[in-house]
Every structure is written in structure tokens, then in C-alpha cells.
Design a protein around this motif. Structure first.
Motif, PDB file in Angstrom:
ATOM      1  N   ILE A   5       4.623  -6.592  -4.925  1.00 15.39           N
ATOM      2  CA  ILE A   5       5.157  -5.088  -4.587  1.00 15.39           C
ATOM      3  C   ILE A   5       4.250  -4.257  -4.095  1.00 15.39           C
ATOM      4  CG2 ILE A   5       4.673  -3.995  -7.003  1.00 15.39           C
ATOM      5  CD1 ILE A   5       7.507  -2.866  -6.698  1.00 15.39           C
ATOM      6  N   PHE A   6       2.919  -4.303  -4.403  1.00 11.55           N
ATOM      7  CA  PHE A   6       1.938  -3.668  -3.866  1.00 11.55           C
ATOM      8  C   PHE A   6       0.466  -4.725  -3.285  1.00 11.55           C
ATOM      9  CE2 PHE A   6       3.258  -0.204  -6.579  1.00 11.55           C
ATOM     10  CZ  PHE A   6       3.465   0.995  -5.760  1.00 11.55           C
ATOM     11  N   GLU A   7       0.048  -4.275  -2.049  1.00  8.88           N
ATOM     12  CA  GLU A   7      -0.966  -4.989  -1.626  1.00  8.88           C
ATOM     13  C   GLU A   7      -2.135  -3.937  -1.239  1.00  8.88           C
ATOM     14  OE1 GLU A   7      -0.042  -8.665   1.117  1.00  8.88           O
ATOM     15  OE2 GLU A   7       1.767  -7.626   1.026  1.00  8.88           O
ATOM     16  N   MET A   8      -3.329  -4.215  -1.694  1.00 11.97           N
ATOM     17  CA  MET A   8      -4.299  -3.396  -1.255  1.00 11.97           C
ATOM     18  C   MET A   8      -5.166  -3.790  -0.317  1.00 11.97           C
ATOM     19  SD  MET A   8      -5.180  -1.356  -4.661  1.00 11.97           S
ATOM     20  CE  MET A   8      -4.082  -2.046  -5.727  1.00 11.97           C
ATOM     21  N   ARG A   9      -5.581  -3.436   0.920  1.00 12.15           N
ATOM     22  CA  ARG A   9      -6.423  -4.425   2.021  1.00 12.15           C
ATOM     23  C   ARG A   9      -7.376  -3.574   2.453  1.00 12.15           C
ATOM     24  NH1 ARG A   9      -1.225  -6.407   5.206  1.00 12.15           N
ATOM     25  NH2 ARG A   9      -0.113  -7.731   3.708  1.00 12.15           N
ATOM     26  N   ASN A  10      -8.752  -3.764   2.160  1.00 11.83           N
ATOM     27  CA  ASN A  10     -10.004  -3.070   2.441  1.00 11.83           C
ATOM     28  C   ASN A  10      -9.779  -1.565   2.211  1.00 11.83           C
ATOM     29  OD1 ASN A  10     -11.418  -5.165   3.713  1.00 11.83           O
ATOM     30  ND2 ASN A  10      -9.741  -5.268   5.399  1.00 11.83           N
ATOM     31  N   LEU A  11      -9.190  -1.314   1.208  1.00 14.37           N
ATOM     32  CA  LEU A  11      -9.247   0.301   0.616  1.00 14.37           C
ATOM     33  C   LEU A  11     -10.258   0.937   0.273  1.00 14.37           C
ATOM     34  CD1 LEU A  11      -7.201   2.467  -0.198  1.00 14.37           C
ATOM     35  CD2 LEU A  11      -7.078   1.307  -2.380  1.00 14.37           C
ATOM     36  N   GLU A  12     -10.589   2.337   1.089  1.00 13.37           N
ATOM     37  CA  GLU A  12     -11.698   2.867   0.870  1.00 13.37           C
ATOM     38  C   GLU A  12     -11.467   4.411   0.817  1.00 13.37           C
ATOM     39  OE1 GLU A  12     -15.063   2.563   3.700  1.00 13.37           O
ATOM     40  OE2 GLU A  12     -15.224   0.252   3.194  1.00 13.37           O
ATOM     41  N   TYR A  13     -12.062   5.293   0.003  1.00 21.05           N
ATOM     42  CA  TYR A  13     -11.725   6.579  -0.185  1.00 21.05           C
ATOM     43  C   TYR A  13     -13.375   7.410  -0.305  1.00 21.05           C
ATOM     44  CZ  TYR A  13     -10.245  11.318  -1.530  1.00 21.05           C
ATOM     45  OH  TYR A  13     -10.122  12.342  -1.534  1.00 21.05           O
ATOM     46  N   LYS A  14     -13.377   8.166   0.444  1.00 21.81           N
ATOM     47  CA  LYS A  14     -14.822   8.849   0.623  1.00 21.81           C
ATOM     48  C   LYS A  14     -14.566  10.410   0.534  1.00 21.81           C
ATOM     49  CE  LYS A  14     -17.640   5.639   3.269  1.00 21.81           C
ATOM     50  NZ  LYS A  14     -18.410   5.554   4.656  1.00 21.81           N
ATOM     51  N   ILE A  23     -11.902  -1.320  -2.540  1.00 25.13           N
ATOM     52  CA  ILE A  23     -11.060  -2.434  -2.677  1.00 25.13           C
ATOM     53  C   ILE A  23     -10.927  -3.326  -1.963  1.00 25.13           C
ATOM     54  CG2 ILE A  23      -9.280  -3.320  -4.038  1.00 25.13           C
ATOM     55  CD1 ILE A  23      -9.088  -0.863  -6.095  1.00 25.13           C
ATOM     56  N   LYS A  24     -11.362  -4.297  -1.787  1.00 22.98           N
ATOM     57  CA  LYS A  24     -11.236  -5.378  -0.572  1.00 22.98           C
ATOM     58  C   LYS A  24     -10.028  -5.803  -0.550  1.00 22.98           C
ATOM     59  CE  LYS A  24     -13.602  -9.064   2.034  1.00 22.98           C
ATOM     60  NZ  LYS A  24     -14.620 -10.080   2.206  1.00 22.98           N
ATOM     61  N   GLY A  60      -8.025   1.977   5.024  1.00 20.61           N
ATOM     62  CA  GLY A  60      -7.646   0.655   4.773  1.00 20.61           C
ATOM     63  C   GLY A  60      -6.076   0.752   4.652  1.00 20.61           C
ATOM     64  N   GLU A  61      -5.615  -0.223   4.029  1.00 19.81           N
ATOM     65  CA  GLU A  61      -4.083  -0.166   4.021  1.00 19.81           C
ATOM     66  C   GLU A  61      -3.556  -0.570   2.561  1.00 19.81           C
ATOM     67  OE1 GLU A  61      -0.693  -2.590   6.756  1.00 19.81           O
ATOM     68  OE2 GLU A  61      -2.338  -3.572   6.350  1.00 19.81           O
ATOM     69  N   VAL A  62      -2.360   0.191   2.205  1.00 21.59           N
ATOM     70  CA  VAL A  62      -1.855  -0.217   1.158  1.00 21.59           C
ATOM     71  C   VAL A  62      -0.385  -0.371   1.575  1.00 21.59           C
ATOM     72  CG1 VAL A  62      -0.798   0.738  -0.929  1.00 21.59           C
ATOM     73  CG2 VAL A  62      -3.030   1.424  -0.217  1.00 21.59           C
ATOM     74  N   VAL A  63       0.093  -1.587   1.084  1.00 23.09           N
ATOM     75  CA  VAL A  63       1.499  -2.004   1.679  1.00 23.09           C
ATOM     76  C   VAL A  63       2.431  -1.942   0.256  1.00 23.09           C
ATOM     77  CG1 VAL A  63       2.858  -4.104   2.319  1.00 23.09           C
ATOM     78  CG2 VAL A  63       0.608  -3.634   3.275  1.00 23.09           C
ATOM     79  N   TYR A  64       3.605  -1.444   0.447  1.00 21.44           N
ATOM     80  CA  TYR A  64       4.676  -1.416  -0.743  1.00 21.44           C
ATOM     81  C   TYR A  64       5.774  -2.089  -0.140  1.00 21.44           C
ATOM     82  CZ  TYR A  64       8.126   0.476  -3.623  1.00 21.44           C
ATOM     83  OH  TYR A  64       9.334   0.720  -4.439  1.00 21.44           O
ATOM     84  N   ASP A  65       6.274  -3.215  -0.905  1.00 22.86           N
ATOM     85  CA  ASP A  65       7.289  -3.761  -0.559  1.00 22.86           C
ATOM     86  C   ASP A  65       7.471  -4.406   0.637  1.00 22.86           C
ATOM     87  OD1 ASP A  65       9.469  -5.029  -1.893  1.00 22.86           O
ATOM     88  OD2 ASP A  65      10.921  -3.216  -1.894  1.00 22.86           O
ATOM     89  N   GLY A  66       6.237  -4.789   1.290  1.00 23.39           N
ATOM     90  CA  GLY A  66       6.147  -5.152   2.776  1.00 23.39           C
ATOM     91  C   GLY A  66       5.731  -4.380   3.807  1.00 23.39           C
ATOM     92  N   VAL A  67       5.901  -3.042   3.236  1.00 24.69           N
ATOM     93  CA  VAL A  67       5.873  -1.974   4.521  1.00 24.69           C
ATOM     94  C   VAL A  67       4.482  -1.214   4.108  1.00 24.69           C
ATOM     95  CG1 VAL A  67       6.949   0.107   5.376  1.00 24.69           C
ATOM     96  CG2 VAL A  67       8.312  -1.778   4.577  1.00 24.69           C
ATOM     97  N   ASN A  68       3.730  -0.469   5.019  1.00 22.85           N
ATOM     98  CA  ASN A  68       2.684   0.328   5.119  1.00 22.85           C
ATOM     99  C   ASN A  68       3.253   1.556   4.221  1.00 22.85           C
ATOM    100  OD1 ASN A  68       0.707   2.543   5.588  1.00 22.85           O
ATOM    101  ND2 ASN A  68      -0.019   0.920   7.164  1.00 22.85           N
ATOM    102  N   LEU A  69       2.343   1.811   3.202  1.00 22.92           N
ATOM    103  CA  LEU A  69       2.860   2.769   2.334  1.00 22.92           C
ATOM    104  C   LEU A  69       2.755   4.157   2.953  1.00 22.92           C
ATOM    105  CD1 LEU A  69       3.711   3.666  -0.383  1.00 22.92           C
ATOM    106  CD2 LEU A  69       1.305   3.933  -1.124  1.00 22.92           C
ATOM    107  N   LYS A  70       1.812   4.324   3.830  1.00 24.78           N
ATOM    108  CA  LYS A  70       2.042   5.768   4.766  1.00 24.78           C
ATOM    109  C   LYS A  70       3.099   5.691   5.582  1.00 24.78           C
ATOM    110  CE  LYS A  70      -3.217   6.420   4.808  1.00 24.78           C
ATOM    111  NZ  LYS A  70      -4.075   6.572   5.861  1.00 24.78           N
TER     112      LYS A  70
END
Length: 225
Positions: A5-14, A23-24, A60-70
Motif C-alpha cells: 500500500i506504501f512504497e518509499m524510494r530514496n526518501l530524504e528530508y533535510k 530511507i532508500k 525522493g518518492e512515496v507511492v500510495y496504492d500505486g500512485v505518487n503520494l504528492k
């Protein structure tokens, strides 16, 4: 295995060039309880805020249910999730009953709302509070009411930041049983954080340790039948 339901890819926060979260790659799967643990400032609340769309200033990217969360409709997303924040704003002229009922109606048919309200009130011993204005509740009382309202809303994903906040041992036992049923029987995905993960050992499917914004360890267990 089903699609996550969620995928995190190269997630970074500064923040001011300070790397607070990195989180890679990580996935969250449906109908399970994921608990993020770590010391204060380890990135738990920040990660939950990113996943529940309270914070969108990440790379980076957060995917929710197959769609980019943003790109996912915020209006539709808020219908599908419920969030219990550490600090929650209280409505001014609302009773406990009205507050819970409003959350129930978000995702449940109107003809089932009364039954759901009665059920959660009984399970969490809230009947004596129903007619009281939420502004008059103590912080522990409102925390318990807020948990009840968000559980009763029956969301696709339920976020709870600092699960044990304001709760007694008895409250934790009641909450764990309710949430276990939500995950394992109703298919709700639970994403939560805690400073004391051992308190929820009977509930959690996957425990993720965060240290300085990075995943330092990962532990999963087989679901109980």
C-alpha cells in the motif's frame, strides 16, 4: 505477496542542510501493523507526517496504492486515512458523541453509524463522556476519545503517533485488542510509532528501528491465527 500500500524510494528530508530522514527503500503491506520505534528525534513523527501527507517537503518518492503520494488527491486521501497526532486540535463546540460520529460518517454508511458508535463506546467505556464537550476533557481523556473516533472511522490506513501517550496499562491492553482485530479481520493497515515498542508486542507485525533518521533494524513476526 500483494502489492504494497506504501512504497518509499530514496526518501530524504533535510532541514537547514541537516539530514533528518533517509530511507532508500521500504514497503508497507496491507492489513498489518507497522511500528516505528526509536529515541526522541529519531525521525518517527517526521516519517508518519510524510506518509499521512502532513509534510510534503521531502525528496525522493512515496507511492500510495500505486500512485505518487504528492499527486494523489488530498481530499480523497483524507477520506481513506485517519490520523491520531501527538498534538491534536480540539473542535470548539462539539460533544464527544458528535466528534466520534463525525469521524464515523467519513467512511461508513449513515445507517450503520449509530451501531458503530454504540460498539466503540462500549468497547472503550466512553458512554459516560458522550454528552461532554471535548474542550472540557483532560488530555488523557481526549486522547482516548480521539483514538476511539479514528478507530471507529474504519479507514484504509490508520496512523497513530506515539501509541502509548497518556495511556494506562489497562488502556493499552484494550487498544491492542481492538487494533489487532482491525488489522487481522477488517484489513486496516496500521502505521504507528512508539518509544516503548514492547508494550505492543502482541499487536505488531513489523517493528522498524529508526536511528538518526535511518532504518537500523527490522523485525517481523508471523501473524497469530
Amino acid at each position: 505477496m500483494n502489492n504494497p500500500i506504501f512504497e518509499m524510494r530514496n526518501l530524504e528530508y533535510k532541514n537547514n542542510n541537516n539530514l533528518l530522514l533517509k530511507i532508500k527503500k521500504f514497503e508497507i503491506h496491507r492489513g498489518a501493523c507497522y511500528l516505528f520505534k526509536g529515541d526522541m528525534g529519531s525521525g518517527k513523527t517526521l516519517l508518519l507526517d510524510i506518509l499521512n501527507k502532513s509534510n510534503s517537503t521531502y525528496k525522493g518518492e512515496v507511492v500510495y496504492d500505486g500512485v505518487n503520494l504528492k499527486k494523489y488527491s488530498t481530499k480523497n486521501y483524507n477520506r481513506e486515512i485517519s490520523v491520531v497526532h501527538q498534538v491534536q486540535r480540539r473542535p470548539f463546540f462539539t460533544t464527544v458523541e458528535q466528534y466520534i460520529y463525525k469521524n464515523i460518517k467519513k467512511t461508513n454508511p449513515k445507517n450503520k453509524a449509530d451501531k458503530i458508535l454504540n460498539s466503540i463506546s462500549k468497547a472503550m467505556n466512553l458512554k459516560f463522556l458522550l454528552k461532554i464537550n471535548v474542550r472540557k476533557l483532560t488530555p488523557p481523556q481526549f486522547r482516548w476519545v480521539d483514538l476511539a473516533a479514528k478507530i471507529a472511522s474504519n479507514p484504509k490506513v490508520l496512523f497513530i503517533d506515539e501509541m502509548e501517550q497518556h495511556l494506562s496499562k489497562e488502556n493499552i491492553n484494550i487498544l491492542s485488542k481492538l487494533l489487532y482485530r482491525k488489522c487481522n479481520y477488517d484489513g486496516v493497515t496500521l502505521v504507528c510509532s512508539s518509544l516503548n515498542a514492547r508494550l505492543f508486542s502482541s499487536l505488531v507485525s513489523v517493528t522498524i528501528s529508526l536511528k538518526h533518521g535511518r532504518i537500523s533494524s527490522l523485525r517481523s513476526r508471523s501473524r497469530k491465527k
